[in-house]
Design an enzyme around this catalytic site. Structure first.
Site, PDB file in Angstrom:
ATOM      1  N   GLN A 114      31.304  14.920  14.441  1.00 13.60           N
ATOM      2  CA  GLN A 114      30.389  15.506  13.967  1.00 13.60           C
ATOM      3  C   GLN A 114      30.859  17.063  15.220  1.00 13.60           C
ATOM      4  O   GLN A 114      29.730  18.270  13.799  1.00 13.60           O
ATOM      5  CB  GLN A 114      28.852  15.044  14.593  1.00 13.60           C
ATOM      6  CG  GLN A 114      28.313  13.704  13.760  1.00 13.60           C
ATOM      7  CD  GLN A 114      27.118  13.524  14.155  1.00 13.60           C
ATOM      8  OE1 GLN A 114      27.142  12.860  14.879  1.00 13.60           O
ATOM      9  NE2 GLN A 114      26.053  14.500  14.120  1.00 13.60           N
ATOM     10  N   HIS A 138      34.760  14.969   0.941  1.00 13.80           N
ATOM     11  CA  HIS A 138      35.763  15.166   0.349  1.00 13.80           C
ATOM     12  C   HIS A 138      35.752  14.674  -1.132  1.00 13.80           C
ATOM     13  O   HIS A 138      35.877  15.293  -2.318  1.00 13.80           O
ATOM     14  CB  HIS A 138      36.887  15.253   0.910  1.00 13.80           C
ATOM     15  CG  HIS A 138      37.366  15.691   1.724  1.00 13.80           C
ATOM     16  ND1 HIS A 138      38.959  15.354   2.653  1.00 13.80           N
ATOM     17  CD2 HIS A 138      36.852  16.248   2.728  1.00 13.80           C
ATOM     18  CE1 HIS A 138      38.742  15.900   4.135  1.00 13.80           C
ATOM     19  NE2 HIS A 138      37.335  17.176   3.484  1.00 13.80           N
ATOM     20  N   ASP A 155      35.790  19.044   8.419  1.00 13.38           N
ATOM     21  CA  ASP A 155      36.901  19.553   8.350  1.00 13.38           C
ATOM     22  C   ASP A 155      36.933  20.329   9.709  1.00 13.38           C
ATOM     23  O   ASP A 155      38.222  19.772  10.285  1.00 13.38           O
ATOM     24  CB  ASP A 155      37.317  20.244   7.495  1.00 13.38           C
ATOM     25  CG  ASP A 155      37.367  19.773   5.985  1.00 13.38           C
ATOM     26  OD1 ASP A 155      37.349  18.518   5.968  1.00 13.38           O
ATOM     27  OD2 ASP A 155      37.982  20.071   4.866  1.00 13.38           O
ATOM     28  N   ARG A 171      28.243  11.755  26.755  1.00 15.71           N
ATOM     29  CA  ARG A 171      28.781  10.921  25.971  1.00 15.71           C
ATOM     30  C   ARG A 171      29.159  11.531  24.949  1.00 15.71           C
ATOM     31  O   ARG A 171      28.854  12.349  24.026  1.00 15.71           O
ATOM     32  CB  ARG A 171      27.471  10.159  25.453  1.00 15.71           C
ATOM     33  CG  ARG A 171      27.920   9.368  24.198  1.00 15.71           C
ATOM     34  CD  ARG A 171      26.204   8.611  23.789  1.00 15.71           C
ATOM     35  NE  ARG A 171      27.024   7.417  22.896  1.00 15.71           N
ATOM     36  CZ  ARG A 171      25.918   7.261  21.415  1.00 15.71           C
ATOM     37  NH1 ARG A 171      25.168   8.108  20.793  1.00 15.71           N
ATOM     38  NH2 ARG A 171      26.786   6.992  20.799  1.00 15.71           N
ATOM     39  N   HIS A 189      31.900   5.692  16.173  1.00 17.17           N
ATOM     40  CA  HIS A 189      30.525   6.118  15.905  1.00 17.17           C
ATOM     41  C   HIS A 189      30.745   6.022  14.103  1.00 17.17           C
ATOM     42  O   HIS A 189      30.607   8.061  13.939  1.00 17.17           O
ATOM     43  CB  HIS A 189      30.549   7.505  16.219  1.00 17.17           C
ATOM     44  CG  HIS A 189      29.636   8.334  16.765  1.00 17.17           C
ATOM     45  ND1 HIS A 189      28.143   7.717  17.351  1.00 17.17           N
ATOM     46  CD2 HIS A 189      28.232   8.100  15.716  1.00 17.17           C
ATOM     47  CE1 HIS A 189      27.381   8.783  17.351  1.00 17.17           C
ATOM     48  NE2 HIS A 189      27.364   8.791  16.433  1.00 17.17           N
ATOM     49  N   ASN A 206      27.892   2.587  17.214  1.00 17.89           N
ATOM     50  CA  ASN A 206      26.096   3.160  17.351  1.00 17.89           C
ATOM     51  C   ASN A 206      26.362   3.108  16.571  1.00 17.89           C
ATOM     52  O   ASN A 206      26.441   3.135  15.628  1.00 17.89           O
ATOM     53  CB  ASN A 206      27.147   4.154  17.339  1.00 17.89           C
ATOM     54  CG  ASN A 206      26.086   5.602  17.194  1.00 17.89           C
ATOM     55  OD1 ASN A 206      25.458   5.539  18.030  1.00 17.89           O
ATOM     56  ND2 ASN A 206      26.000   6.554  15.814  1.00 17.89           N
ATOM     57  N   GLU A 207      25.143   2.431  16.068  1.00 17.24           N
ATOM     58  CA  GLU A 207      24.119   2.022  14.952  1.00 17.24           C
ATOM     59  C   GLU A 207      24.207   1.707  13.766  1.00 17.24           C
ATOM     60  O   GLU A 207      24.286   2.051  12.847  1.00 17.24           O
ATOM     61  CB  GLU A 207      23.338   4.032  14.128  1.00 17.24           C
ATOM     62  CG  GLU A 207      22.358   4.725  15.741  1.00 17.24           C
ATOM     63  CD  GLU A 207      21.836   5.571  14.856  1.00 17.24           C
ATOM     64  OE1 GLU A 207      22.356   5.807  14.339  1.00 17.24           O
ATOM     65  OE2 GLU A 207      21.361   6.454  15.792  1.00 17.24           O
ATOM     66  N   ASN A 221      18.921   4.158  20.472  1.00 14.27           N
ATOM     67  CA  ASN A 221      18.873   5.364  19.616  1.00 14.27           C
ATOM     68  C   ASN A 221      17.442   5.563  19.084  1.00 14.27           C
ATOM     69  O   ASN A 221      17.043   5.169  18.515  1.00 14.27           O
ATOM     70  CB  ASN A 221      20.193   5.857  18.421  1.00 14.27           C
ATOM     71  CG  ASN A 221      20.941   6.471  19.900  1.00 14.27           C
ATOM     72  OD1 ASN A 221      21.129   6.694  21.023  1.00 14.27           O
ATOM     73  ND2 ASN A 221      21.887   6.291  18.589  1.00 14.27           N
ATOM     74  N   TYR A 236      14.154   8.521  17.759  1.00 12.34           N
ATOM     75  CA  TYR A 236      14.068   9.701  17.842  1.00 12.34           C
ATOM     76  C   TYR A 236      12.154   9.978  16.913  1.00 12.34           C
ATOM     77  O   TYR A 236      11.812  11.196  17.331  1.00 12.34           O
ATOM     78  CB  TYR A 236      14.404  10.706  16.247  1.00 12.34           C
ATOM     79  CG  TYR A 236      16.678  10.744  17.353  1.00 12.34           C
ATOM     80  CD1 TYR A 236      16.287  11.728  17.507  1.00 12.34           C
ATOM     81  CD2 TYR A 236      16.964   9.829  17.372  1.00 12.34           C
ATOM     82  CE1 TYR A 236      18.043  12.193  18.487  1.00 12.34           C
ATOM     83  CE2 TYR A 236      18.642  10.030  17.438  1.00 12.34           C
ATOM     84  CZ  TYR A 236      18.950  11.511  17.395  1.00 12.34           C
ATOM     85  OH  TYR A 236      20.073  11.667  17.798  1.00 12.34           O
ATOM     86  N   GLU A 251      20.829   8.733  23.508  1.00  9.92           N
ATOM     87  CA  GLU A 251      20.376   9.351  21.760  1.00  9.92           C
ATOM     88  C   GLU A 251      18.312   9.630  22.041  1.00  9.92           C
ATOM     89  O   GLU A 251      18.106   8.701  22.191  1.00  9.92           O
ATOM     90  CB  GLU A 251      20.466   9.659  20.443  1.00  9.92           C
ATOM     91  CG  GLU A 251      21.865   9.362  20.122  1.00  9.92           C
ATOM     92  CD  GLU A 251      22.532   8.778  18.719  1.00  9.92           C
ATOM     93  OE1 GLU A 251      21.591   9.716  18.054  1.00  9.92           O
ATOM     94  OE2 GLU A 251      23.497   9.033  19.003  1.00  9.92           O
TER      95      GLU A 251
END
Ligand SMILES: *[C@@H]1O[C@H](CO)[C@@H](O)[C@H](O)[C@H]1NC(C)=O
Ligand SMILES: *[C@@H]1O[C@H](CO)[C@@H](O)[C@H](O)[C@H]1NC(C)=O
Ligand SMILES: *[C@@H]1O[C@H](CO)[C@@H](O)[C@H](O)[C@H]1NC(C)=O
Length: 496
Positions: free
Chosen positions: A39, A59, A72, A97, A142, A187-188, A328, A330, A397
């Site tokens: 990311q 892509h 990219d 992290r 991740h 992760n997740e 994590n 939210y 997170e």
């Protein structure tokens, strides 16, 4: 009449805004920010890095990313990592992290082909963190599977991934064992499996809802467990660290006091968190998940449950392999009972069988499921304590997304204040063993299928500028102030 109205308003306000906890943060609580390689790094094919399933997805299927963007270049942290570390340092944070991109260090996914330039990138990043006294928290996976592993063997659907992933983690502990000792394997996994191989909205985009996603779930758990055993047997003595998995969910609050709604909310928790947490902390799948998938599979004509069996050996092998529970989190949603979906096409959501809704007054983030509800986090932490026998919990997170990207991000400040306060309530009032809180994120990033249209950074990144400047938001000053006091209220009102 007037008095009743005024009282009504006061009550409403009281409910909408929980009191901010005035206690000083305990010394056992580390505060930091989180990022992930795919990311922020960019440099998607720089200096020998291999292609990942997310490079390939963006892509090959640009229409699957809302703004047809790619990772990219992203924040160009491959070149600008020193600037990122300086921001973390300036905010006075304890930890950072980061994630290691598997294909940057092992371009094909296998340990017989090491990319020294990739290893050096992380060595440099670790040195920069060390020089600035910032503790690294390292995610090994991740979501960025090396593309060859997807093409050649089906990625997370093939049980061979267990050994291949374990080899990769062993390589990381051999290579970076002197640089860090706080590790996250995966992760997740719910997004890896249920979104990657179930609904197919995430890379690698395989659609097999309610069937192969459960195969992935089992392989992810075995891969994690094998990695943990390797660490425990070979590296724990020298590395003296911790290895855990990060699982993610909203908090699901019963939509009413009815037994049906309460049962539905608990079932939603078991499908979204328990399916990973129960094997790790209690052993085996949650009973309700096992029963429901088996029952619906039978009615659908499957000869066996779509949920693979965990053998006694596997149950033992997985149980107890997360030194801490990484969370994590939210949002919070309300859950109602719903009618059983007709038997027909299998799906994870039909297996779960709940209805989601929310209060209209809740502040909404950038998605239809994203709401600022701090008390949901407090309830969630108590639920984890009770359900998984009081594990050490690290929030890996938490943060607020908006679509405006405004620098005057008062909603983000309110969100962070409320959620950190909920953490203090959990620690001081509910005796939850919470030892870490990590904001997503220090800066805007490439938000997967959300591309560059959903913003979570305390710093804005100008993605139209080739230099990718980091620009301070109001929340960065707010959080810097919080870190200075290690308290949410004014210094003279802070309770030691
Ligand atoms: C699973 O992986 C192994 C080894 O990598 C490979 O030989 C096998 O063909 C794969 N199976 C499938 C179904 O792709
Ligand atoms: C959920 O149930 C509550 C209480 O029974 C009801 O008021 C609410 O409208 C329901 N929500 C939905 C989305 O059906
Ligand atoms: C929290 O968990 C850690 C690791 O298991 C342990 O060392 C510590 O004593 C626990 N703290 C509390 C308050 O239970």
């Amino acid at each position: 009449m007037k008095l009743v109205l005024i009282l009504g308003c006061l009550v409403t306000l009281g409910l909408a805004q929980d009191a901010i906890n005035p206690r000083r943060f305990p010394s056992s609580l580390r505060i930091g920010v989180a990022n992930a390689a795919p990311q922020i790094e960019g440099g998607w094919d720089a200096d020998g890095k291999g292609e990942t399933i997310w490079d390939h997805f963006a892509h090959t299927f640009p229409e699957r990313i809302v703004d047809r963007s790619t990772p990219d270049i992203a924040c160009d942290s491959y070149n600008k990592y020193k600037e990122d570390v300086a921001l973390v340092k300036a905010m006075g944070l304890d930890h950072y992290r980061l994630s290691i991109a598997w294909s940057r260090v092992l371009p094909t996914g296998y340990t017989d082909n090491v990319n020294q330039a990739g290893v050096q990138y992380y060595k440099n990043l670790f040195k920069e963190l060390k020089d600035n006294n910032i503790i690294p928290m390292v995610t090994l996976y991740h979501w960025d599977l090396p593309q060859p592993l997807q093409d050649q063997m089906g990625g997370w659907l093939n049980e061979s991934i267990v050994n291949i992933f374990a080899d990769y983690t062993k390589f990381c502990w051999e290579t970076f064992g002197d640089d860090a000792n706080w590790w996250i394997t995966i992760n997740e996994p719910k997004q890896v499996c249920q979104a990657g191989y179930g609904s197919g909205v995430f890379a690698p985009g395989i659609v097999s809802d309610g069937i192969l996603d459960y195969v992935c779930t089992k392989n992810v758990l075995l891969a994690h467990a094998k990695a943990w055993h390797i660490y425990n047997d070979l590296f724990r003595k020298t590395n003296k660290g911790q290895v855990g998995m990060v699982i993610d969910s909203s908090w699901y609050e019963p939509g009413s006091e009815s037994d049906e709604d309460k049962e539905s909310a608990e079932r939603a928790m078991q499908f979204d968190i328990g399916i990973y947490g129960n094997p790790l902390f209690n052993g085996d799948w949650p009973a309700v998940v096992k029963e429901r998938v088996a029952a619906r599979s039978k009615l659908e004509g499957f000869s066996e449950s779509r949920l693979p069996i965990l053998t006694d050996f596997e149950i033992d092998y997985i149980k107890g392999t997360s030194d801490f529970l990484g969370l994590n989190h939210y949002s919070t949603l309300l859950i109602n009972h719903t009618a059983e979906a007709p038997i027909g096409r299998p799906s994870f959501e039909s297996d779960k069988s709940v209805q989601y809704w929310h209060r209209p007054e809740w502040t909404q983030g950038s998605a239809d499921w994203f709401f600022d509800v701090p008390w949901g986090l407090r309830k969630f932490l108590s639920w984890l304590k009770k359900t998984f026998n009081n594990p050490e919990i690290v929030i890996t997170e938490n943060g607020f997304s908006d679509t405006s990207g405004t620098l005057e991000d008062d909603k983000r400040i309110t969100y962070l204040e409320g959620h950190v306060s909920a953490c203090l309530d959990a620690i001081y009032e509910d005796n939850v063993n919470l030892t870490g809180y990590t904001v997503w994120s220090i800066m805007d990033d490439w938000e997967w299928t959300g591309g560059y249209t959903s913003f979570l950074g305390m710093y804005k990144v100008d993605f139209n500028d080739p230099d990718r400047p980091r620009i301070k938001r109001k929340s960065a000053d707010y959080f810097t102030g919080v870190m200075k006091k290690r308290c949410l209220v004014d210094e003279d009102k802070c309770v030691d």
